[in-house]
Scaffold this active site. Structure first.
Site, PDB file in Angstrom:
ATOM      1  N   SER A 211      54.795  51.527  -7.124  1.00 24.63           N
ATOM      2  CA  SER A 211      53.374  51.888  -7.095  1.00 24.63           C
ATOM      3  C   SER A 211      53.180  53.316  -6.600  1.00 24.63           C
ATOM      4  CB  SER A 211      52.597  50.931  -6.188  1.00 24.63           C
ATOM      5  OG  SER A 211      51.230  51.283  -6.168  1.00 24.63           O
TER       6      SER A 211
ATOM      7  N   LYS B  22      54.048  43.033  -6.086  1.00 20.43           N
ATOM      8  CA  LYS B  22      53.432  44.153  -6.823  1.00 20.43           C
ATOM      9  C   LYS B  22      52.200  43.685  -7.599  1.00 20.43           C
ATOM     10  CE  LYS B  22      53.045  48.280  -8.708  1.00 20.43           C
ATOM     11  NZ  LYS B  22      52.212  48.117  -9.894  1.00 20.43           N
TER      12      LYS B  22
ATOM     13  N   HIS C 274      49.444  43.353  -5.160  1.00 26.26           N
ATOM     14  CA  HIS C 274      49.023  44.724  -4.855  1.00 26.26           C
ATOM     15  C   HIS C 274      48.023  45.201  -5.903  1.00 26.26           C
ATOM     16  CE1 HIS C 274      49.329  49.010  -5.886  1.00 26.26           C
ATOM     17  NE2 HIS C 274      49.539  49.261  -4.600  1.00 26.26           N
ATOM     18  N   ASN C 275      48.352  44.985  -7.174  1.00 20.87           N
ATOM     19  CA  ASN C 275      47.462  45.434  -8.245  1.00 20.87           C
ATOM     20  C   ASN C 275      46.157  44.654  -8.250  1.00 20.87           C
ATOM     21  OD1 ASN C 275      49.683  47.000  -8.875  1.00 20.87           O
ATOM     22  ND2 ASN C 275      49.561  46.621 -11.069  1.00 20.87           N
TER      23      ASN C 275
ATOM     24  N   GLU D 185      44.097  46.088  -5.682  1.00 18.54           N
ATOM     25  CA  GLU D 185      43.649  47.389  -6.211  1.00 18.54           C
ATOM     26  C   GLU D 185      42.415  47.206  -7.093  1.00 18.54           C
ATOM     27  OE1 GLU D 185      45.434  50.133  -9.681  1.00 18.54           O
ATOM     28  OE2 GLU D 185      46.813  49.841  -7.999  1.00 18.54           O
TER      29      GLU D 185
END
Length: 467
Positions: free
Chosen positions: A126, A181, A184-185, A188
């Site tokens: 990232s 991940k 995380h996105n 986001e």
């Protein structure tokens, strides 16, 4: 060569240059030879990067155990490359997938590679183009035996906190890295949607011009909301075209997405975790894409034309409080999801370590993450971030302004699905009693599903002949 890299799109090129800048020799290969040649003669000229013109040549150029970084589009291209590499590699060699692969695919590929005697790593990367070049946040998981071989490389190229700590650590087995991940996105998505709603409240609700909003975001970036996304929002609001008009005002209000947010929501549904803000953020993008239909509906029903009536300065501060409170909820939901998945798949996720990995390099990097790390340091098995004393104290001071923001938006007819959804989730989460008793009675009425009683033993089901 120390490491091979396949795929020379922007992320692949920048990652290769990052590796070379840290002293690693890199062999690169791209399906289109001209792309490799242009890179070697351009940005990679004079570095420790060498070209390979076929997969066998790439493999033969690497020191053992071979380490090959795949920076290609997720999905079938990854499977095709693995199929092509398997006959060329030897036991102990390591394949690293740095794309946004689905964690179930990474689980399957890890098993496939290990059956062939290889080691497989699925790593989140990232930070976008700049992160890949200067230091991304890295979230590796997969075959545990691979970590000792790739750790020096990963820790040398990753971002670091202000204290010098690497924003990279081994996450866990098989698909753990890509799962983290993905979450995380998802966070986001939520973070960006919350900021967009704050922007719309100030622009359409308060009628603030772009430079004034830029100043507000810049000021917010000096406090508890300090983050990469707040920082770039200020920059975006200031940017002008050659004719002096603001670039942002000319951008079509129809958002795109690549799927990781949707995957996060699907995983939350699978795990039974109410990650509602991420869901609202995904659906907000879907709604934005319905541009023509929205225009027709606006003409039919009338769009939002109301302006906020009252103290504008106080409402701006209320928006900040609502944004900060909702951000806390978004992260709490994300960490709930990771904890639930860890139980499902047998991963030993270190939530404090994950917060550290996100402190630098990645898109959601923020000062706020240090508080999350500290919370899990105090209680590693913390069931919910909001039960930590620090976050309890923070939310307690935000609730009144948060409610005024959501109610103000409702009065103006302005959509704030993430801000209002976060508040609704919080009110539900802190309610000792919810109306699910009626829901259970309804299910028993039409489907004889049975229900538990509050005055009966846990797990014992009852049925009523309601007619």
């Amino acid at each position: 060569m120390d490491i091979g890299l396949i795929g020379l799109a922007v992320m692949g090129e920048n990652l290769a240059l990052n590796l070379a800048s840290r002293g690693w020799s890199v062999a690169v290969y791209n399906r289109t030879a001209e792309k490799t040649r242009a890179f070697l003669e351009g940005r990679a000229a004079g570095t420790s990067i060498a070209g390979a013109w076929s997969l066998p040549e790439l493999v033969l150029s690497l020191d053992r155990p071979r380490k090959i970084f795949l920076m290609v589009k997720a999905g079938k291209p990854v499977d095709d490359l693995i199929e092509a590499l398997l006959p060329l590699l030897e036991p102990g060699d390591i394949i690293i997938d740095g794309g946004n692969s689905h964690y179930h695919d990474t689980m399957r590929r890890t098993e496939l590679a290990e059956r062939a005697g290889l080691l497989y790593v699925g790593t989140g990367v990232s930070g976008g183009e700049e992160g890949a070049l200067r230091g991304p946040s890295l979230m590796p998981g997969g075959s545990a035996g691979a970590w000792e071989h790739i750790k020096p490389i990963f820790e040398s190229i990753c971002a670091r906190t202000d204290g010098g700590e690497p924003c990279c650590a081994w996450v866990g087995e098989n698909g753990a890295g890509h799962f983290v991940k993905m979450v995380h996105n998802g966070i986001e998505y939520a973070d960006m949607q919350l900021i967009c709603e704050a922007y719309q409240l100030m622009k359409d609700g308060l009628g603030l011009p772009n430079p004034e909003m830029a100043d507000i975001f810049e000021e917010w970036n000096k406090g508890k909301l300090k983050s990469y996304l707040i920082e770039i929002t200020s920059d975006i609001l200031r940017h002008k075209e050659e004719d002096g008009t603001f670039t942002l005002d000319a951008i079509l209000d129809a958002a795109g997405q690549k799927g990781t947010g949707k995957w996060t929501v699907a995983a939350a549904l699978d795990e039974g975790v109410p990650a509602t803000i991420i869901g609202e953020a995904v659906f907000a993008r879907c709604l934005s894409a319905m541009k023509e239909e929205r225009a027709r509906a606006s003409a039919l029903y009338g769009g939002c034309r109301a302006r906020f009536k009252g103290d504008g300065r106080r409402f701006t501060e209320d928006i900040r409080r609502a944004l900060y409170a909702s951000k806390i909820i978004a992260y709490a939901q994300g960490f709930m999801l990771m904890s639930a998945a860890a139980g499902t798949y047998g991963w030993r996720l270190d939530c404090g370590g994950i917060a550290l990995m996100w402190r630098g390099g990645c898109i959601i990097r923020s000062a706020f993450l240090e508080k999350i790390r500290e919370a899990y340091g105090r209680e590693p098995d913390l069931p919910n971030l909001l039960l930590d004393p620090y976050f309890k104290s923070e939310l307690s001071g935000l609730i009144v302004g948060w409610r005024r923001t959501v109610s103000g938006a409702a009065k103006m007819g302005m959509p704030v699905p993430a801000l209002s959804g976060a508040l609704s989730w919080f009110d539900g989460w802190r309610s000792e009693r919810l109306p699910a008793n009626l829901l259970q009675a309804q299910r028993d009425y039409f489907g004889a599903h049975g229900y538990e009683r509050s005055d009966g033993p846990a797990g014992e089901l009852y049925h009523t002949e309601w007619r």
